[in-house]
Scaffold this active site. Structure first.
Site, mmCIF file in Angstrom:
data_model
loop_
_atom_site.group_PDB
_atom_site.id
_atom_site.type_symbol
_atom_site.label_atom_id
_atom_site.label_comp_id
_atom_site.label_asym_id
_atom_site.label_seq_id
_atom_site.Cartn_x
_atom_site.Cartn_y
_atom_site.Cartn_z
ATOM 1 N N SER A 185 0.862 -1.102 -0.174
ATOM 2 C CA SER A 185 -0.042 -0.151 0.066
ATOM 3 C C SER A 185 0.749 1.458 -0.042
ATOM 4 C CB SER A 185 -0.943 -0.129 1.151
ATOM 5 O OG SER A 185 -1.927 0.959 1.297
ATOM 6 N N ASP A 213 -8.370 -5.048 -6.424
ATOM 7 C CA ASP A 213 -8.069 -3.589 -5.673
ATOM 8 C C ASP A 213 -8.588 -2.565 -6.482
ATOM 9 O OD1 ASP A 213 -7.033 -1.558 -3.927
ATOM 10 O OD2 ASP A 213 -5.078 -2.042 -4.536
ATOM 11 N N HIS A 263 -6.694 -5.267 -1.694
ATOM 12 C CA HIS A 263 -5.510 -4.226 -1.567
ATOM 13 C C HIS A 263 -4.254 -4.905 -0.650
ATOM 14 C CE1 HIS A 263 -3.741 -0.295 -1.635
ATOM 15 N NE2 HIS A 263 -3.785 0.028 -0.112
#
Length: 446
Positions: free
Chosen positions: A168, A370, A423
């Protein structure tokens, strides 16, 4: 060789932690926690969890792992993604959450330092208001100083192959830290770190990545052909000369927002439960090429949602005692904080380009569901590096099933999608991600 004058060791690490509240019996892995003071006055105290490889810690790789946010504790990696245990899914009834062994822990084949970065994240803290604030470049420099001090006190790991890793927002940290370590090695700073490469999952990399959420949404059947074409044409996704402030672009974005706001942006197949996530201090990109400036969440009731037991566990007094947490150094522990942090480096593609010339290995992977940092944007910046393909796009297999798709390049970079991943891909597809990691870290084809 290095001298103690080059780096002052200040690692306060705990004895071996043999038991954890909520886990039945002694821990079947070697686990420690600690603080390392960084900066000249050591007013920044960075907290870490360290898990030794369950296989052969004397030879297995050593990994520095950071979670995104910015402001999300590396406990996310430890207990939800790649660490040796996880929380049993059960409604909170006032008792301590139960810990279970993770059969797909990356610590089966690697030793991992889970670092709470930047300062103010998790159990990391500053002794002064100035020390409690940081920028991205400052946090990365502190991480490198942390690592060098840690290795002085754990010199038995100096010869192990070393990798920087994270997911991330840590996609900003990973290549910068890797570059800083490489520069330090070249400059003769001690101790010399046996840097081999880096890993990045669904990594934030450059400003206009949010644009790719439009093409992603079209490919996933979330928006119509007509809206996709209108947005592509009017907002300048393909044409630098288009005006994203035009009426057509504005109306298109409004329609796009209405069609996608009710989704769980972190995994579009999961229920949208309105879970707390830290907000960036500004839009993803202030320039005209980033047309989506935020992602809304809609809280829904009566749906099946993921149970997050981390706050109940980490805020328990017996847990903090077992983890050797310093009393009075933080308030209430949260998995993700809104930290005093400023992003100055918005584009780390130049770092990837530079590292590609150094011969380091890299694994970049994307959960393919994601919405926030879609695999399309990651593919785009990798393609821009302009290295030749050495292993063409193909499926990679686990137990006879397609687990995702992969492609490798001449700069020793491997890109992989994780089918059904979100994600944080290991949180959604742990077995697939462990197989991907185990093969790549052993320098085998996926």
């Amino acid at each position: 060789m290095y001298s103690q004058d080059q780096v002052v060791a200040a690692d306060t690490h705990s004895p071996l932690i043999k038991f954890l509240p909520g886990f039945q019996g002694p821990l079947p892995f070697r686990f420690r926690t600690g603080y390392v003071g960084v900066d000249e006055s050591e007013d920044v105290q960075l907290f870490y969890y360290f898990v030794e490889s369950e296989r052969n810690p004397k030879q297995d790789p050593l990994i520095l792992w950071m979670t995104g946010g910015p402001g999300c504790s590396s406990a996310s990696g430890l207990a939800y993604e790649i660490g040796p245990f996880y929380f049993q899914q059960e409604k909170y009834n006032g008792t301590l959450p139960t810990l279970l062994m993770n059969p797909n822990a990356w610590t089966k084949t690697a030793s991992i330092i889970f670092l709470d970065l930047p300062v103010g994240t998790g159990f990391s803290y500053g002794r002064t208001s100035t020390a409690s604030a940081s920028t991205d470049s400052q946090a990365c420099a502190q991480a490198v100083q942390f690592l060098r001090k840690w290795l002085v006190n754990h010199s038995e790991f100096l010869s192990n192959p070393f990798y920087v890793a994270g997911d991330s927002y840590a996609g900003i940290f990973v290549p910068i830290i890797t570059q800083m370590i490489s520069n330090g090695n070249e400059a003769g700073l001690g101790p010399s770190i046996n840097l081999k490469g880096y890993l990045a999952g669904n990594p934030l990399t450059f400003p206009a990545e949010s644009n790719f959420s439009i093409s992603f949404s079209h490919g996933m059947g979330l928006i119509s052909d007509e809206l996709h074409e209108s947005l592509r044409r009017s907002c300048g996704l393909d044409d630098q000369k288009a005006d994203p402030n035009s009426a057509e672009c504005s109306h298109g974005l409004e329609a796009f927002k209405k069609l996608t706001d009710g989704l769980n942006k972190y995994h579009i197949l999961d229920n949208n439960c309105g879970e707390y996530t830290p907000r960036r201090r500004r839009s993803l990109y202030d320039g005209k090429r980033a047309v989506i400036v935020g992602f809304g969440e809609t809280s829904l009731s009566g749906v099946k949602c993921h149970v997050d037991g981390s706050a109940n566990w980490f805020n328990n007094e017996s847990v903090q005692k077992a983890l050797h947490i310093r009393k009075g150094t933080f308030g209430t522990w949260r998995r993700c904080y809104s930290v005093d942090f400023e992003t100055l480096i918005w584009d780390v593609r130049p770092y990837h380009a530079n590292l590609s010339t150094k011969g380091y290995r890299s694994l970049v992977y994307s959960g393919d569901h994601d919405f926030v940092i879609p695999f399309l944007s990651t593919q785009a910046w990798i393609r821009e590096l302009n290295y030749s393909i050495v292993d063409e796009w193909r499926p990679w297999i686990l137990k006879g099933q397609f687990a995702g798709y992969t492609r490798s390049y001449s700069n020793k970079m491997t890109f992989a999608t994780v089918k059904g991943g979100g994600h944080t891909a290991p949180e959604h597809r742990p077995a697939e991600c462990y197989a991907m990691f185990e093969r790549w870290i052993a320098d085998k084809p996926l």
